[in-house]
Design a protein around this motif. Sequence first.
Motif, mmCIF file in Angstrom:
data_model
loop_
_atom_site.group_PDB
_atom_site.id
_atom_site.type_symbol
_atom_site.label_atom_id
_atom_site.label_comp_id
_atom_site.label_asym_id
_atom_site.label_seq_id
_atom_site.Cartn_x
_atom_site.Cartn_y
_atom_site.Cartn_z
ATOM 1 N N GLY A 37 -6.727 -2.147 6.372
ATOM 2 C CA GLY A 37 -7.937 -1.812 5.622
ATOM 3 C C GLY A 37 -8.318 -2.903 4.636
ATOM 4 N N ASP A 38 -7.492 -3.938 4.532
ATOM 5 C CA ASP A 38 -7.802 -5.080 3.667
ATOM 6 C C ASP A 38 -8.230 -6.256 4.531
ATOM 7 O OD1 ASP A 38 -7.166 -4.517 0.776
ATOM 8 O OD2 ASP A 38 -5.288 -3.865 1.687
ATOM 9 N N SER A 39 -9.054 -7.121 3.937
ATOM 10 C CA SER A 39 -9.365 -8.364 4.647
ATOM 11 C C SER A 39 -8.765 -9.523 3.855
ATOM 12 C CB SER A 39 -10.883 -8.531 4.805
ATOM 13 O OG SER A 39 -11.431 -9.049 3.626
ATOM 14 N N GLN B 285 0.833 -1.204 0.000
ATOM 15 C CA GLN B 285 0.000 0.000 0.000
ATOM 16 C C GLN B 285 0.873 1.261 0.000
ATOM 17 O OE1 GLN B 285 -1.607 -0.623 4.039
ATOM 18 N NE2 GLN B 285 -3.448 -1.419 3.035
ATOM 19 N N THR B 286 0.254 2.370 -0.341
ATOM 20 C CA THR B 286 0.951 3.657 -0.263
ATOM 21 C C THR B 286 1.593 3.813 1.116
ATOM 22 O OG1 THR B 286 -0.708 4.593 -1.737
ATOM 23 C CG2 THR B 286 0.631 6.155 -0.498
ATOM 24 N N GLU B 287 0.838 3.457 2.125
ATOM 25 C CA GLU B 287 1.309 3.657 3.488
ATOM 26 C C GLU B 287 2.580 2.866 3.778
ATOM 27 O OE1 GLU B 287 -1.731 3.056 2.522
ATOM 28 O OE2 GLU B 287 -3.205 4.218 3.665
ATOM 29 N N HIS C 49 -5.735 2.486 -9.788
ATOM 30 C CA HIS C 49 -5.673 3.805 -9.158
ATOM 31 C C HIS C 49 -6.534 3.794 -7.909
ATOM 32 C CE1 HIS C 49 -4.002 4.719 -13.001
ATOM 33 N NE2 HIS C 49 -5.136 4.902 -13.631
ATOM 34 N N ARG C 50 -5.942 4.188 -6.795
ATOM 35 C CA ARG C 50 -6.669 4.143 -5.524
ATOM 36 C C ARG C 50 -7.534 5.384 -5.364
ATOM 37 N NH1 ARG C 50 -3.722 3.069 0.228
ATOM 38 N NH2 ARG C 50 -5.135 4.254 1.553
ATOM 39 N N LEU C 51 -8.805 5.163 -5.106
ATOM 40 C CA LEU C 51 -9.760 6.271 -5.011
ATOM 41 C C LEU C 51 -10.686 6.049 -3.828
ATOM 42 C CD1 LEU C 51 -10.564 6.171 -8.789
ATOM 43 C CD2 LEU C 51 -9.516 8.131 -7.660
HETATM 44 P P1 AMP Z 1 -2.234 1.798 -3.095
HETATM 45 O O1 AMP Z 1 -2.118 2.495 -1.799
HETATM 46 O O2 AMP Z 1 -2.666 2.671 -4.217
HETATM 47 O O3 AMP Z 1 -0.999 1.006 -3.431
HETATM 48 O O4 AMP Z 1 -3.416 0.745 -2.933
HETATM 49 C C1 AMP Z 1 -3.326 -0.195 -1.905
HETATM 50 C C2 AMP Z 1 -4.500 -1.116 -1.930
HETATM 51 O O5 AMP Z 1 -4.557 -1.778 -3.190
HETATM 52 C C3 AMP Z 1 -4.385 -2.220 -0.916
HETATM 53 O O6 AMP Z 1 -4.811 -1.825 0.361
HETATM 54 C C4 AMP Z 1 -5.264 -3.287 -1.532
HETATM 55 O O7 AMP Z 1 -6.618 -3.049 -1.282
HETATM 56 C C5 AMP Z 1 -4.998 -3.117 -3.011
HETATM 57 N N1 AMP Z 1 -3.959 -4.032 -3.454
HETATM 58 C C6 AMP Z 1 -2.668 -3.740 -3.714
HETATM 59 N N2 AMP Z 1 -2.010 -4.834 -4.137
HETATM 60 C C7 AMP Z 1 -2.891 -5.853 -4.125
HETATM 61 C C8 AMP Z 1 -2.818 -7.244 -4.446
HETATM 62 N N3 AMP Z 1 -1.693 -7.794 -4.878
HETATM 63 N N4 AMP Z 1 -3.930 -7.986 -4.285
HETATM 64 C C9 AMP Z 1 -5.086 -7.442 -3.846
HETATM 65 N N5 AMP Z 1 -5.214 -6.137 -3.557
HETATM 66 C C10 AMP Z 1 -4.146 -5.343 -3.686
#
Ligand code: AMP
Length: 624
Positions: A477-479, A390-392, A503-505
């Motif tokens: 924030g993921d399950s 994740q970005t974080e 793209h995260r929105l």
């Molecule tokens: P970002 O912060 O834009 O990198 O988005 C992060 C989010 O993207 C994560 O919390 C997940 O929900 C999703 N994500 C990133 N990589 C994966 C992956 N390999 N499989 C499933 N979801 C992912």
Amino acid sequence: MGAYADTYQRSLDDSDGFWLAAAAAIDWSRPPARALDSANAPLYRWFPDGELNTSYNALDRHVAQGRGEQTALIWDSPVTGTVTRYSYAELRDEVARFAGALRSLGVGKGDRVIIYLPMVPEAAIAMLGCARIGAVHSVVFGGFAPKELAARIEDAKPKVIVAASCGIEPTRIVEYKPIIDEALAATTHQPDKVVVLQREAARAELSARDIDWADLVPGATPADPVPVAATDPLYILYTSGTTGKPKGVVRDTGGHAVALAWSMGAVYDIQPGDVWWTASDVGWVVGHSYIVYAPLLIGATTVLYEGKPVGTPDAGAFWRVISDHGVQALFTAPTALRAIKKVDPDAAELAKYDLSKFRTLFLAGERLDPETYHWASKVLGTPVIDHWWQTETGWPIAANPRGLEPMPVKPGSATKPVPGWNVEILDQSGDPLPAGQEGAIAIKLPLPPGSLPTLWGDDARFIEAYLSRYEGYYLTGDSGYLDEDGYLFVMGRTDDVINVAGHRLSTGSMEAVLAAHPAVAECAVIGVRDQLKGQLPRGFVVLKSGVDIPEERLREELVAAVRRDIGPVAAFRDVSVVDALPKTRSGKILRKTMRGIADGRDEPVPSTIEDPGVLDALRTILRG
Ligand code: AMP
Ligand code: COA
């Protein structure tokens, strides 16, 4: 124990020793004697007594070690018909000059600089130039609207903005200058200067505050790297949260350099001199970490690509880049592969190119659907590696660590927790769940180096958003679940974050736009599955009583409003008028139930629902 299990265990049992050893891969002006600083827990810091400069580590030291002539960066831009190579010595000189230019504008250590640039080498030069003088960059993705840019300007309070006159999309030229002017007309904070890189596709008209890159940079006095504390911020990257206000994820300097350099070898199996390509955008974390910083920190060659996977000029665009530059590994989002597969399902284009050097495809940013995984594996004939972060976090939490111990792939899994990340699956009350059971994916504190130490200027929001749900844990924030072999399966977000074409929105910010329409009484936006983009936003609005507006006109206005306020990247096109939204008796909108209906899952309907009949109408709309 295998190499993975041994390394993983060591990273948790002796994290100080583990990360101090990893820190030896970085050149420090003052090497750290300590690794973790827990004095202000749960706000942890790494390498509190270390001092370094990231630009020095990414450039100068490679030149000093005799890699000056090696190619550091290849800019491949089919949209402008250009390929440009920078050696490490050339890139260092460009960065030093740009850093000097920033300094001549009064930018110094700790000052913020917003970078609003498309996929041009100047984006990497500007980022590294900030790092060179200890300024803190904040890159804003070009697909965002003026309002989103304004929110970032207001929060980061940049002294200078660095922008291009335009970005080049397949169907149109995106003029950046009007976007910046509109954003600045809405902000209280005003930068001293806006540096504009003029591109021939659309030159911008400059006003008194603007300065042409070409007038400023070439004559600037090169700046030497300035040592900063390992805990000083390198950058702020805003990301979507559950509310409309983006979160300013802070990245520190020392932990970031150590973790990224370590990940290039252990996770990606990339060594100095290898050619590495991340097809993403510098506006996202993937671009920060794996287009710019990580490959340069280890002395690899990085490809910076300005174009799309298809249509530039054809579905062979990616294969052409791999072949032309001898790329050994590509990192992109699954959606890019789906886009290629859609127009060239048999990968006929691939046969035209020499992919003999290509070893691995890495995918992340969104769920990798099995169909895309199998297709990519078949047509490439190389390992296709899903990984999750994740970005974080700034670098992978779960991966198949190719440089440490490659493991058999299980489609649907992001493989195992990477050393440093103590991943647990928790139930509602915070108890660990056994293998096979889905729950919240949480990471036991402290997070490893490179992960966010806080949100910009807002420790309280950092704690509230990430650390307060389960004491002693970071909430991703993921399950998901861990299987009996320790493989991690990421199933999806538990909040209002969606991933559209990687793209995260935030659906929350889209709801804020819909709710502002005078005809709308209440609304909900959910992410629904999409064959190409993975997810797409889908809106539902309830009209205020007595409002009389043709539905088609309302739809057009709402779609235009999201495009205007959030940006084209939101890809918001679908909105339905409904009589009511499913709600609890206390008035909470049942978004999870709505998502379940959209995905074809019949989740148990909460007993607190006010009117179960509302769900029938939604089923009809969503399932046709
Ligand atoms: P970002 O912060 O834009 O990198 O988005 C992060 C989010 O993207 C994560 O919390 C997940 O929900 C999703 N994500 C990133 N990589 C994966 C992956 N390999 N499989 C499933 N979801 C992912
Ligand atoms: N600047 C301005 N506008 C942009 C933009 C940018 N940097 N990036 C995207 N947009 C615009 C697009 O032009 C499009 O506008 P339109 O509605 O006028 O057509 C809109 O935002 C939606 O863009 P996108 O979702 O990217 O769709 P697309 O059809 O242009 O491309 C893909 C689809 C799959 C080819 C593309 O999203 C892609 O290559 N994705 C890779 C994913 C990625 O890089 N993820 C980052 C994390 S790894």
